[in-house]
Enzyme design. Sequence first.
Site, short mmCIF file in Angstrom:
data_model
loop_
_atom_site.label_atom_id
_atom_site.label_comp_id
_atom_site.label_asym_id
_atom_site.label_seq_id
_atom_site.Cartn_x
_atom_site.Cartn_y
_atom_site.Cartn_z
N HIS A 185 -2.42 -0.22 4.98
CA HIS A 185 -2.20 0.92 4.00
C HIS A 185 -3.43 0.94 2.95
CE1 HIS A 185 -1.00 -2.27 1.89
NE2 HIS A 185 -1.42 -1.73 0.79
C1 UD1 Z 1 1.30 0.87 -3.39
C2 UD1 Z 1 -0.02 0.31 -4.83
C3 UD1 Z 1 -1.07 -0.64 -3.79
C4 UD1 Z 1 0.29 -2.17 -3.52
C5 UD1 Z 1 1.24 -0.64 -2.57
C6 UD1 Z 1 2.31 -2.33 -1.28
C7 UD1 Z 1 -1.10 1.53 -6.49
C8 UD1 Z 1 -2.03 2.24 -7.52
N1 UD1 Z 1 -0.89 1.14 -5.20
O1 UD1 Z 1 0.17 1.83 -3.32
O2 UD1 Z 1 -1.79 -1.14 -4.24
O3 UD1 Z 1 -0.99 -2.27 -2.13
O4 UD1 Z 1 1.66 -0.14 -3.13
O5 UD1 Z 1 2.36 -1.77 -0.89
O6 UD1 Z 1 0.15 1.17 -7.01
N2 UD1 Z 1 6.33 5.90 0.15
C9 UD1 Z 1 7.66 6.07 0.33
N3 UD1 Z 1 8.90 5.60 -0.21
C10 UD1 Z 1 8.38 4.18 -1.20
C11 UD1 Z 1 7.03 4.63 -1.72
C12 UD1 Z 1 6.27 4.93 -1.05
O7 UD1 Z 1 8.26 6.82 1.41
O8 UD1 Z 1 9.61 3.74 -1.66
C13 UD1 Z 1 5.29 7.09 -0.20
C14 UD1 Z 1 5.09 8.40 -0.55
O9 UD1 Z 1 4.83 8.97 0.20
C15 UD1 Z 1 4.09 8.20 -1.99
C16 UD1 Z 1 3.30 7.17 -0.48
O10 UD1 Z 1 4.15 6.25 0.50
O11 UD1 Z 1 3.70 8.88 -2.14
C17 UD1 Z 1 2.59 5.93 -1.36
O12 UD1 Z 1 3.47 5.24 -2.45
P1 UD1 Z 1 2.38 4.67 -3.93
O13 UD1 Z 1 3.64 3.47 -4.32
O14 UD1 Z 1 1.74 6.00 -4.61
O15 UD1 Z 1 1.37 4.00 -3.14
P2 UD1 Z 1 0.97 2.55 -1.52
O16 UD1 Z 1 0.08 3.10 -1.21
O17 UD1 Z 1 1.84 2.44 -1.72
N1 UDP Z 2 5.24 -7.52 3.81
C1 UDP Z 2 6.62 -7.42 4.48
N2 UDP Z 2 6.84 -5.95 5.14
C2 UDP Z 2 6.03 -5.61 5.97
C3 UDP Z 2 4.74 -5.98 5.77
C4 UDP Z 2 4.13 -6.48 4.94
O1 UDP Z 2 7.51 -7.53 4.16
O2 UDP Z 2 5.85 -4.33 7.48
C5 UDP Z 2 5.20 -8.36 3.24
C6 UDP Z 2 3.96 -9.35 3.68
O3 UDP Z 2 4.43 -10.60 4.08
C7 UDP Z 2 3.67 -9.42 1.63
C8 UDP Z 2 3.57 -8.55 1.50
O4 UDP Z 2 4.36 -7.86 1.92
O5 UDP Z 2 4.01 -10.78 1.02
C9 UDP Z 2 2.37 -7.66 0.92
O6 UDP Z 2 2.06 -6.31 0.49
P1 UDP Z 2 1.65 -5.10 0.73
O7 UDP Z 2 0.50 -5.33 1.84
O8 UDP Z 2 2.73 -3.67 0.95
O9 UDP Z 2 0.45 -5.08 -0.50
P2 UDP Z 2 -0.23 -5.78 -1.17
O10 UDP Z 2 -0.23 -7.22 -0.85
O11 UDP Z 2 -1.42 -5.68 -0.41
O12 UDP Z 2 -0.73 -5.31 -2.61
#
Ligand code: UD1
Ligand code: UDP
Length: 385
Positions: A203
Site C-alpha cells: 500500500h
Molecule cells: C494510511 C497511512 C499509512 C498507513 C496506512 C495503513 C498516512 C499518510 N498514511 O495510508 O502510513 O501505513 O494508512 O493502512 O497517514 N480508503 C478507503 N477506505 C478507507 C480509507 C481509505 O477506501 O476506510 C481509500 C481512499 O481512496 C483513500 C485511500 O484509500 O484516498 C488512501 O487512504 P489514506 O488514509 O489517505 O492513506 P493510506 O494509503 O490508507
Molecule cells: N492487517 C490486517 N488486515 C490486513 C492487513 C493488515 O489486520 O488485511 C494488520 C496487520 O496484522 C498489522 C497492521 O494491520 O497489525 C498493519 O497495518 P498496515 O499494513 O495497514 O499499516 P502500516 O503498519 O504499514 O502502517
Amino acid sequence: MIVVGARPDFMKAAPIIERMRRFHDFLEPTLVHTGQHYDEKLSGLFFEELKMPRPDINLGVGSGSHAVQTARIMIEFENVVLENAPHLVAVVGDVNSTLACALVARKCHIPVAHIEAGLRSFDMGMPEEVNRVLTDRISDYLFVTESSGFQNLVMEGVDEDRIFFVGNVMIDTLMEHLRVASSRPVLSNLGLTEKRYALLTLHRPENVDDRESLARLIEALATISQIVPIVFPCHPRTRLNIDKFGLASYFDDNRFRLIEPQGYLNFLRLESQAALVLTDSGGIQEETTIMNVPCLTLRKNTERPVTLTDGTNILVGPYPEKILAAVENILGGKIKSGQAPKYWDGRASERIVEVFLRIREGKLSPRAGIPGTAKIKTIETSAAQ
Ligand code: UD1
Ligand code: UDP
C-alpha cells in the site's frame, strides 16, 4: 486522550486502553477516532476483534489529499481538545492523524505523548517520515520500540529524560490474539495449506500510485505465484490503482488471489502460517519477526532496522530479480532465523501506563524530565497489577 485514525493505530492503542482501565481511579482514557480510515474492513471490524471500546468521539474526517485530511483533523480535533481539556494527548505511529493531533495539542498547551517515537527511514519522500519527525519534535514524552529509536532521538537533540524504551505495543496485541486467531478457518476457506503459500500486502504510495512501479511489481509477483501461490489482502488504495491501471487480469489465476482486506484475526492466521510474507507495511515487518516467519520487504529502506538485525526481515526493494532470488532462497530452505527484539515481550503497554501514572502523580513534568536518570530508561511495572 488517545487518538486513533488508521488501521495500524487500533493494534497500537488497544493494549494501552485495556491497561489504563485497570487504573480507573487515576486514569480516564478518552478515545478519539479521527475517521481517517472508515470502511468496516479498515476500521470497524478491529474494534470488535480487539474488544476495544467504541470511540468516545469520532471526528469523521474521511479521505482527502494530505493537506485536506490533515487540516480537517486539526480543525475538528481542536474543538475536542478545547471542550475536553485533557491532561495528556497520546498519539501512536506515523499516520496523518498522528501529526495533526499532536500539533493541535501542542498549540493548545496540552502535553503530548508519542508512542512508537524515534523510528526513521531517513527518506523524507515518505509521508510517514515527515509525520514521524515532526511529531517527535513537538512531543513531550517519547516512547520507543527499539534502540534505534532512542539513538535517533538523542542524535536529534531530544533530552534523554523524555525518552522511554518500553518495547512494542503491537506485539502486546499480537501475543494477546495469536491463540484465538489459530481457530480461524481462513486457510481452509481460501483453499490454502499451511506453509505452502505466500502472503502479500502492498500500500505504500511509491509502490502503488505509479502505474509503471505497480505494474512491474505485480508482474514479478505473478511470476512468483507460479512457484508458490500468493494470497493478497488488498488495501483500498492499491485496489483502486489496480483497476485504474488495468492490472486486474493478473488476478484471474487462482494461484494469485486478490482478496478483501482481512480482519486482524484472519490476517494473523494467514501471516503465522505463511511460508513467507511479501510486504511494504511497517507493522507486518515487526509481526513476522515475532512469529519467526520469513519477511521480504518490498521497499528500499526501513525505519524498523531491528527487524533486519534481530528478526526475519530482508530488504529486497521493489526489484523483481532481488525479490525472485530471495523467494527461491526461502523456498529452498535458506531461511534467516530471528529472535525477539528487546522488550517485544507483550508488556510494552504496562510500561507505558506506568509512565502515564507517574505523569498523573506529578513525578514527571512535560519537557522537564527527571534529573539523574539512566541513559536508556527501562520501566519497571508494579507487580500487583
Ligand atoms: C494510511 C497511512 C499509512 C498507513 C496506512 C495503513 C498516512 C499518510 N498514511 O495510508 O502510513 O501505513 O494508512 O493502512 O497517514 N480508503 C478507503 N477506505 C478507507 C480509507 C481509505 O477506501 O476506510 C481509500 C481512499 O481512496 C483513500 C485511500 O484509500 O484516498 C488512501 O487512504 P489514506 O488514509 O489517505 O492513506 P493510506 O494509503 O490508507
Ligand atoms: N492487517 C490486517 N488486515 C490486513 C492487513 C493488515 O489486520 O488485511 C494488520 C496487520 O496484522 C498489522 C497492521 O494491520 O497489525 C498493519 O497495518 P498496515 O499494513 O495497514 O499499516 P502500516 O503498519 O504499514 O502502517
